[in-house]
Every structure is written in structure tokens, then in C-alpha cells.
Scaffold this motif. Structure first.
Motif, PDB file in Angstrom:
ATOM      1  N   PHE A  53      16.353  52.094  76.600  1.00  0.00           N
ATOM      2  CA  PHE A  53      17.147  52.129  77.489  1.00  0.00           C
ATOM      3  C   PHE A  53      17.344  50.171  77.648  1.00  0.00           C
ATOM      4  O   PHE A  53      16.266  50.188  77.594  1.00  0.00           O
ATOM      5  N   VAL A  54      18.601  49.801  77.627  1.00  0.00           N
ATOM      6  CA  VAL A  54      18.802  48.214  78.452  1.00  0.00           C
ATOM      7  C   VAL A  54      18.855  47.879  79.041  1.00  0.00           C
ATOM      8  O   VAL A  54      20.620  48.888  79.352  1.00  0.00           O
ATOM      9  N   ALA A  56      20.962  45.130  82.029  1.00  0.00           N
ATOM     10  CA  ALA A  56      21.069  43.635  82.464  1.00  0.00           C
ATOM     11  C   ALA A  56      20.421  42.788  81.755  1.00  0.00           C
ATOM     12  O   ALA A  56      19.899  41.390  81.760  1.00  0.00           O
ATOM     13  N   GLY A  57      20.757  42.936  79.864  1.00  0.00           N
ATOM     14  CA  GLY A  57      20.326  42.404  78.823  1.00  0.00           C
ATOM     15  C   GLY A  57      18.539  42.675  78.377  1.00  0.00           C
ATOM     16  O   GLY A  57      18.281  41.876  77.936  1.00  0.00           O
ATOM     17  N   GLN A  58      18.125  43.209  79.570  1.00  0.00           N
ATOM     18  CA  GLN A  58      16.169  43.768  78.919  1.00  0.00           C
ATOM     19  C   GLN A  58      16.079  44.602  78.747  1.00  0.00           C
ATOM     20  O   GLN A  58      17.042  45.771  79.210  1.00  0.00           O
ATOM     21  N   PHE A  59      14.399  45.077  77.512  1.00  0.00           N
ATOM     22  CA  PHE A  59      14.541  45.794  77.453  1.00  0.00           C
ATOM     23  C   PHE A  59      13.984  46.831  78.749  1.00  0.00           C
ATOM     24  O   PHE A  59      12.852  46.134  79.242  1.00  0.00           O
ATOM     25  N   ALA A  60      14.033  48.156  78.544  1.00  0.00           N
ATOM     26  CA  ALA A  60      14.151  48.984  80.006  1.00  0.00           C
ATOM     27  C   ALA A  60      12.804  50.217  79.732  1.00  0.00           C
ATOM     28  O   ALA A  60      12.517  49.488  78.635  1.00  0.00           O
ATOM     29  N   ASP A  61      12.691  51.472  79.159  1.00  0.00           N
ATOM     30  CA  ASP A  61      12.204  52.406  79.649  1.00  0.00           C
ATOM     31  C   ASP A  61      11.930  52.444  77.967  1.00  0.00           C
ATOM     32  O   ASP A  61      13.651  52.907  77.631  1.00  0.00           O
ATOM     33  N   LEU A  62      11.412  53.768  77.371  1.00  0.00           N
ATOM     34  CA  LEU A  62      11.671  53.858  75.925  1.00  0.00           C
ATOM     35  C   LEU A  62      10.954  55.169  75.858  1.00  0.00           C
ATOM     36  O   LEU A  62       9.660  55.642  76.630  1.00  0.00           O
ATOM     37  N   PHE A  63      11.564  56.172  75.787  1.00  0.00           N
ATOM     38  CA  PHE A  63      11.316  58.192  75.694  1.00  0.00           C
ATOM     39  C   PHE A  63      11.051  57.879  73.966  1.00  0.00           C
ATOM     40  O   PHE A  63      12.121  57.945  73.187  1.00  0.00           O
ATOM     41  N   ASN A  64      10.173  59.184  74.347  1.00  0.00           N
ATOM     42  CA  ASN A  64      10.014  59.821  72.619  1.00  0.00           C
ATOM     43  C   ASN A  64      10.722  61.460  72.672  1.00  0.00           C
ATOM     44  O   ASN A  64      11.218  61.208  74.388  1.00  0.00           O
ATOM     45  N   PRO A  65      10.550  61.855  72.005  1.00  0.00           N
ATOM     46  CA  PRO A  65      10.758  64.081  71.677  1.00  0.00           C
ATOM     47  C   PRO A  65      10.253  64.010  72.863  1.00  0.00           C
ATOM     48  O   PRO A  65       9.679  64.064  73.349  1.00  0.00           O
ATOM     49  N   GLY A  66      12.215  64.310  72.978  1.00  0.00           N
ATOM     50  CA  GLY A  66      11.741  65.650  74.652  1.00  0.00           C
ATOM     51  C   GLY A  66      13.140  65.948  74.732  1.00  0.00           C
ATOM     52  O   GLY A  66      14.112  64.582  75.308  1.00  0.00           O
ATOM     53  N   LYS A  67      13.040  66.243  76.350  1.00  0.00           N
ATOM     54  CA  LYS A  67      13.457  66.912  77.521  1.00  0.00           C
ATOM     55  C   LYS A  67      13.772  65.616  78.688  1.00  0.00           C
ATOM     56  O   LYS A  67      12.679  66.720  79.244  1.00  0.00           O
ATOM     57  N   HIS A  68      14.514  64.956  79.383  1.00  0.00           N
ATOM     58  CA  HIS A  68      13.338  64.221  80.269  1.00  0.00           C
ATOM     59  C   HIS A  68      15.017  64.172  81.572  1.00  0.00           C
ATOM     60  O   HIS A  68      16.077  63.937  80.971  1.00  0.00           O
ATOM     61  N   PRO A  76      10.554  53.652  85.539  1.00  0.00           N
ATOM     62  CA  PRO A  76      10.116  52.735  87.057  1.00  0.00           C
ATOM     63  C   PRO A  76      10.661  51.202  85.914  1.00  0.00           C
ATOM     64  O   PRO A  76      10.919  49.888  86.903  1.00  0.00           O
ATOM     65  N   ILE A  77      10.534  51.211  84.803  1.00  0.00           N
ATOM     66  CA  ILE A  77      10.901  49.918  83.876  1.00  0.00           C
ATOM     67  C   ILE A  77      12.347  49.468  84.555  1.00  0.00           C
ATOM     68  O   ILE A  77      12.890  48.193  84.918  1.00  0.00           O
ATOM     69  N   LEU A  78      13.424  50.351  84.465  1.00  0.00           N
ATOM     70  CA  LEU A  78      14.665  50.311  84.853  1.00  0.00           C
ATOM     71  C   LEU A  78      14.388  50.142  86.133  1.00  0.00           C
ATOM     72  O   LEU A  78      15.476  49.521  86.900  1.00  0.00           O
ATOM     73  N   SER A  79      14.135  51.146  86.951  1.00  0.00           N
ATOM     74  CA  SER A  79      13.410  50.945  88.337  1.00  0.00           C
ATOM     75  C   SER A  79      14.019  49.606  89.257  1.00  0.00           C
ATOM     76  O   SER A  79      14.467  49.037  90.064  1.00  0.00           O
TER      77      SER A  79
END
Length: 366
Positions: A53-54, A56-68, A76-79
């Protein structure tokens, strides 16, 4: 009212997923069509995928395989970036990047220009090399930042030229640091590729967020003069023991017969003649001079010419070319050739050549 509700609902993203059917896509920016992501939307990440997820030009949360399920708890980072201190209820906009983390195999690399390196055997040499490598993405934010950027659909063919030059650059640095001799490079491709991996990977991972799992050298070429030197060294290794090689040459020459056989056998005959002459000169220097003649061989194989040759030369301080040839067991022409080339020292008195015994001894000592 229901129509308005359906319109609003259609403007919200409820499910985010991407199925890769191209097999050559490295990163893919999920198209939101200017829609907002709904609170509680479902994010589906398949095997060999990651989602970055990106906002406002910043790297936010990273998700691995699965259903989220996208709630405040798992983003939390995006929040933090969007200022949701107490959770969120309204939809939001965010760039979603899918990254393909599978192994990309059989990628070609090669040096467009020769690599200059210092070799312990041949000095400074120029090398050209090419081969293949396998890689995968291991650091999604770094890869997006340094390689893919904001590309909508970043494919392998766009990446090959860029990655090839980067691989070659890192390979060149690794080869210089490893101090691998040219002879080892030309003879141990697979081992060299494995040995270079620990040197190549830290640089590739730190700079581009990638990991090279296999690095293969298919060919390393050197300038023609270095190739000739390698061939000569290989020939010397094949020949091995010089005495065995001389015997082999004599056997081949005798098998051929005729003038060709005689010509081919000449070097071997010269070598044997010099060896017999050395033995003869040593016997002349033993106490008793010419009387120290070796005992005859048993049976009917006692040589008659050897004692005569020894007697003819033992009391002489000066020899004629004929006597020197007899002592060496070679032809007079061979002796004259050695005189004219300067290998055998002799003096011409009138029209005749004379050879000092000390000069002949010096010649035999090499």
C-alpha cells in the motif's frame, strides 16, 4: 433512495484481487478507476504475491499471501499516515501495488565491453563473459522505489536491459574482488558462479531489493594471445614427463619408417646421443682415464664401437668434428650445425675445425 444507495455503493471498492496470467509481470498497480476503498473491504493476496500500500506518496502496510479485511487493526501504518487515531468509518483512497515474488528463471546477461582485470599468470587481461541468472523480489518497497517506480504494469522485458547492465556491473566488481585466476575462470564455470553468489547478492539486495538464487557462467572468452598461452600450458601438462615423451616420439618415428621416420626420430636420437656422450665423458674423468671402460654386456651384445670411441677421445685435448660426432653418437652435420649456431664452441684452424674437450664438456652440461 435505493437508486442513490446503489450508486454510492458502486463507487466503493469492496474486493481487491489480481490474477496474474502473463507470467512475466514483476509489479502491477491495481486500477481503482478513481474509486475509494470501503471500510472492511477484502484484500486477496495469492501465493507468490505481495501487496504494498502507498498513501500520500509514502510506503504503508505490506501484505503477504492470504485474505485480509481492511480495518484499522491490520493497516496501522496507513492509519498513521491518514491520521486515523480512533479508527475509520469513511472510505479512503490508496495506491495498491501487487508484486510477483515467484522465481524468474533463465534471464540472460553478458558483458557488452571487455572486463579489465589483473591476473597472477598473464598480467592485465580483458575478459568477455555471458550466462544466465535466476532472481526473485525480496524487498517490495525497495524494488518499487529503485526499479519499478509507479509503472502501471512493469514487465520483465522492460526490466531485462536495465537489470543486465546492473548484473554485469556487480559481476565485474565481484570478479575483481574474488581474485579468481583466468585459468580457473575458463575451466570451472559452475563452481565460479556459486562462489560469486555471496558477493553478488548483498549488492543486489541492498540496491534493488532482489535476490539472485542462481548465477551461471556459460562462456568466458579471453583475447587470442591469452588463449594461445592457455593452450601451450595445457599441452605441457599433457606431455608430462619429457623422457616418456621422447620414447613415444621414437616409437612413432620407427613405426613410420623411411625418410619421414628418420626426420621425426632425429630429436629423440639427438637426446639419446647426448645422454650417452655424457656418460662417456664422466667415465673419461674417472681414475684410470681411458682404462676405465665399462664391462661388456652379457651374451653377444657387447658393443664394439664404444671402447674404440672412448680410446680415440680419451687422450685427446682437441677433437675434430668427426671425433666429436662419434663421441656424441650423432652425425657430423649435427655437430657443424651446433658450431655454426654458437651452441658448441670451436676454432677454425686453416680450413679445419677443432673442438677443445673442455668446450665439448661445457656443451654437454648445457
Amino acid at each position: 433512495m435505493e437508486r442513490i444507495f446503489n450508486l454510492v455503493r458502486n463507487q466503493l471498492i469492496e474486493i481487491i484481487e489480481w490474477t496474474d496470467d502473463s507470467r512475466d509481470t514483476l509489479s502491477y498497480r491495481w486500477p481503482d478507476n478513481d474509486k475509494e476503498i470501503k471500510n472492511g473491504a477484502q484484500l486477496i493476496v495469492r501465493e507468490s504475491q505481495q501487496v504494498q500500500f502507498v498513501a500520500a506518496g509514502q510506503f504503508a502496510d505490506l501484505f503477504n499471501p492470504g485474505k485480509h479485511t481492511l480495518t484499522t487493526e491490520n493497516i496501522p501504518i496507513l492509519s498513521t499516515i491518514l491520521g486515523w487515531k480512533y479508527g475509520f468509518q469513511s472510505p479512503f483512497k490508496c495506491d495498491v501495488y501487487y508484486l510477483n515474488t515467484r522465481l524468474f528463471t533463465g534471464n540472460k546477461w553478458g558483458t557488452s565491453n571487455p572486463v579489465m582485470m589483473r591476473d597472477q599468470d598473464f598480467g592485465v587481461v580483458r575478459l568477455r563473459a555471458f550466462g544466465t541468472y535466476d532472481f526473485r523480489i525480496v524487498d517490495a518497497p525497495l524494488f518499487l522505489k529503485e526499479v519499478a517506480g509507479t509503472d502501471q504494469n512493469f514487465r520483465l522485458d522492460e526490466f531485462n536491459d536495465t537489470m543486465r547492465s546492473r548484473i554485469v556491473s556487480v559481476f565485474t566488481e565481484a570478479l575483481v574482488k574474488a581474485h579468481v585466476p583466468v585459468l580457473d575462470i575458463a575451466q570451472r564455470y559452475s563452481e565460479l558462479g556459486d562462489a560469486l553468489l555471496p558477493i553478488i547478492n548483498p549488492a543486489i539486495r541492498q540496491k534493488y531489493g532482489l535476490e539472485v538464487s542462481s548465477f551461471i557462467l556459460e562462456n568466458v572468452s579471453v583475447p587470442p594471445e591469452v588463449e594461445q598461452a592457455i593452450d601451450k600450458r595445457s599441452s605441457m601438462s599433457v606431455i608430462g614427463n619429457l623422457n616418456d615423451y621422447v620414447k613415444y616420439q621414437m616409437g612413432v618415428a620407427m613405426g613410420e619408417g623411411g625418410e619421414a621416420g628418420a626426420a621425426a626420430a632425429m630429436p629423440a636420437q639427438m637426446a639419446m646421443g647426448f645422454g650417452l656422450a655424457q656418460e662417456m665423458m664422466r667415465s673419461m674423468q674417472q681414475p684410470g682415464g681411458a682404462s676405465a671402460v665399462p664391462p661388456p654386456l652379457p651374451g653377444n651384445f657387447a658393443p664394439a664401437a664404444a671402447p674404440a670411441a672412448a680410446a680415440a677421445t680419451a687422450g685427446l685435448d682437441v677433437l675434430t668434428p668427426e671425433q666429436a660426432a662419434q663421441a656424441l653418437g650423432v652425425s657430423v652435420e649435427d655437430v657443424m650445425t651446433a658450431i655454426h649456431t654458437g651452441d658448441l664452441k670451436a676454432r677454425k684452424i686453416g680450413s679445419a675445425w677443432r673442438i677443445a674437450k673442455s668446450a665439448l664438456e661445457e656443451f654437454l652440461r648445457g
